[in-house]
Design a protein around this motif. Structure first.
Motif, PDB file in Angstrom:
ATOM      1  N   LEU A  21       0.887  -1.168  -0.024  1.00 11.41           N
ATOM      2  CA  LEU A  21      -0.005   0.011  -0.080  1.00 11.41           C
ATOM      3  C   LEU A  21       1.219   1.338  -0.229  1.00 11.41           C
ATOM      4  CD1 LEU A  21      -2.903  -0.959   2.706  1.00 11.41           C
ATOM      5  CD2 LEU A  21      -3.068  -0.681   0.203  1.00 11.41           C
ATOM      6  N   GLU A  22       0.608   2.156  -0.946  1.00 10.58           N
ATOM      7  CA  GLU A  22       0.997   3.544  -1.097  1.00 10.58           C
ATOM      8  C   GLU A  22       0.217   4.576  -1.482  1.00 10.58           C
ATOM      9  OE1 GLU A  22       5.156   3.395  -3.502  1.00 10.58           O
ATOM     10  OE2 GLU A  22       4.798   1.539  -3.433  1.00 10.58           O
ATOM     11  N   ALA A  23       0.202   5.440  -1.133  1.00  6.11           N
ATOM     12  CA  ALA A  23      -0.740   6.789  -1.759  1.00  6.11           C
ATOM     13  C   ALA A  23       0.272   7.991  -1.893  1.00  6.11           C
ATOM     14  CB  ALA A  23      -1.455   7.055  -0.525  1.00  6.11           C
ATOM     15  N   VAL A  24      -0.265   8.568  -2.942  1.00  8.36           N
ATOM     16  CA  VAL A  24       0.204   9.753  -3.630  1.00  8.36           C
ATOM     17  C   VAL A  24      -0.796  10.905  -3.550  1.00  8.36           C
ATOM     18  CG1 VAL A  24       1.389  11.146  -5.766  1.00  8.36           C
ATOM     19  CG2 VAL A  24       2.121   8.714  -5.001  1.00  8.36           C
ATOM     20  N   THR A  25      -0.466  11.921  -2.727  1.00  9.86           N
ATOM     21  CA  THR A  25      -1.619  12.977  -2.728  1.00  9.86           C
ATOM     22  C   THR A  25      -0.988  14.203  -3.019  1.00  9.86           C
ATOM     23  OG1 THR A  25      -1.138  13.398  -0.301  1.00  9.86           O
ATOM     24  CG2 THR A  25      -3.005  11.908  -0.906  1.00  9.86           C
ATOM     25  N   SER A  26      -1.903  15.298  -3.337  1.00 16.46           N
ATOM     26  CA  SER A  26      -1.247  16.672  -3.621  1.00 16.46           C
ATOM     27  C   SER A  26      -1.168  17.094  -2.271  1.00 16.46           C
ATOM     28  CB  SER A  26      -2.183  17.132  -4.497  1.00 16.46           C
ATOM     29  OG  SER A  26      -3.383  17.698  -4.062  1.00 16.46           O
ATOM     30  N   ASN A  27      -0.687  18.852  -2.455  1.00 15.00           N
ATOM     31  CA  ASN A  27      -0.739  19.504  -1.109  1.00 15.00           C
ATOM     32  C   ASN A  27      -2.149  19.990  -1.023  1.00 15.00           C
ATOM     33  OD1 ASN A  27       2.059  19.669  -0.732  1.00 15.00           O
ATOM     34  ND2 ASN A  27       2.413  20.976  -2.482  1.00 15.00           N
ATOM     35  N   HIS A  28      -2.980  19.833  -1.833  1.00 17.74           N
ATOM     36  CA  HIS A  28      -4.459  20.394  -1.630  1.00 17.74           C
ATOM     37  C   HIS A  28      -5.226  19.484  -0.825  1.00 17.74           C
ATOM     38  CE1 HIS A  28      -3.625  23.682  -4.604  1.00 17.74           C
ATOM     39  NE2 HIS A  28      -3.175  22.691  -5.323  1.00 17.74           N
TER      40      HIS A  28
END
Length: 282
Positions: free
Chosen positions: A36-43
């Motif tokens: 499990l890995e997640a990539v999100t933005s600064n928003h």
């Protein structure tokens, strides 16, 4: 998707992505979700995040979730999810992976979710891959808004402190004229079904998101604390000056969800101010 660069994508203003790998143990009848890995933005909001997995089948649903991790642009979990599931239910079962964020006031929000069929064709077992999470422009709001407050108990003084901080997304089904009027909060201390005392905050301008930052204090013996509760009612004023209820909530061990967990945290941590958001109900 296998060649997609998560570090580069973290700077994009796009929907969050989730990396996962599905596997199934026929002997134990368990579905495993790993890598499990997640990539999100600064928003994306929240200072912590976690992944929740839910499998829906003909007989109901089962859930599991990872531990909280400090949210970064690229967050990884060493642990996986284990979900019991009979082999004969695989062709018709659906797995939903939800990325949730959590702020310092224990307010949980959905960053996005991914729905996967488990028939073995749409999502091959044993293959790690990235998936784009579906997000909504705005999370659906149930009830009448939310209120942020902190509670604490001082054992030496036998005092219960309730600090009303602010509210957000208030609205009124009775009259739109209430919006913009003064709003206060009535706080009632109860022991079991008996009302012991009630107090009310000062009035604050509504403006959908009023702010009070006001402390209310009750004297309450320690031996009554477990069976006691606090009821909150947000009140607005109509044209005639009469009070109208905009929403209410109740904290105590007789409740469930965040209302119960907030009270439990207060009992475990005397003298410590603990703040949480709570949903208001009509």
């Amino acid at each position: 998707m296998e060649t997609w660069n998560p570090e580069k994508a973290a700077s994009w203003n796009q929907a969050p992505k989730l990396h996962y790998c599905l596997d199934y143990d026929r002997q134990k009848a368990e579905l495993f979700v790993t890598s499990l890995e997640a990539v999100t933005s600064n928003h994306d909001g929240g200072c912590d995040c976690y992944v929740q997995g839910s499998v829906a089948n003909r007989t109901g649903s089962v859930e599991a979730q990872t531990a909280l991790k400090k949210r970064q642009l690229h967050t990884t979990w060493e642990e996986g999810l284990v979900l019991p599931l009979a082999e004969e239910e695989l062709p018709t079962a659906t797995l939903t992976l939800t990325l949730r964020t959590c702020d310092r006031f224990s307010r949980h929000s959905v960053a996005g979710e991914l729905c996967l069929g488990l028939d073995g064709t749409s999502v091959p077992l044993g293959t790690a891959q990235w998936g784009e999470l579906k997000t909504s422009a705005k999370e659906p709001s149930a009830g009448a808004g939310e209120v942020l407050l902190s509670i604490s108990y001082l054992p030496a003084a036998n005092r219960l402190l309730v600090v009303l901080i602010k509210a957000k997304n208030l609205h009124s089904n009775q009259s739109k004229e209430l919006l913009g009027k003064d709003v206060s909060v009535k706080v009632t201390l109860k022991h079991q079904a008996r009302k012991l005392k009630k107090k009310q905050t000062k009035r604050a301008k509504h403006k959908i998101n009023p702010v009070w930052n006001e402390m209310i204090m009750f004297e309450l013996p320690d031996d009554l604390l477990q069976a006691s509760s606090v009821e909150l009612e947000v009140l607005g004023q109509d044209e005639s000056g009469q009070s109208c209820a905009l929403g209410h909530c109740s904290l105590g061990l007789h409740t469930s969800g965040s209302e119960r967990s907030h009270w439990e945290e207060m009992l475990k941590n005397p003298r410590r101010q603990i703040a949480m958001w709570h949903q208001l109900h009509l």
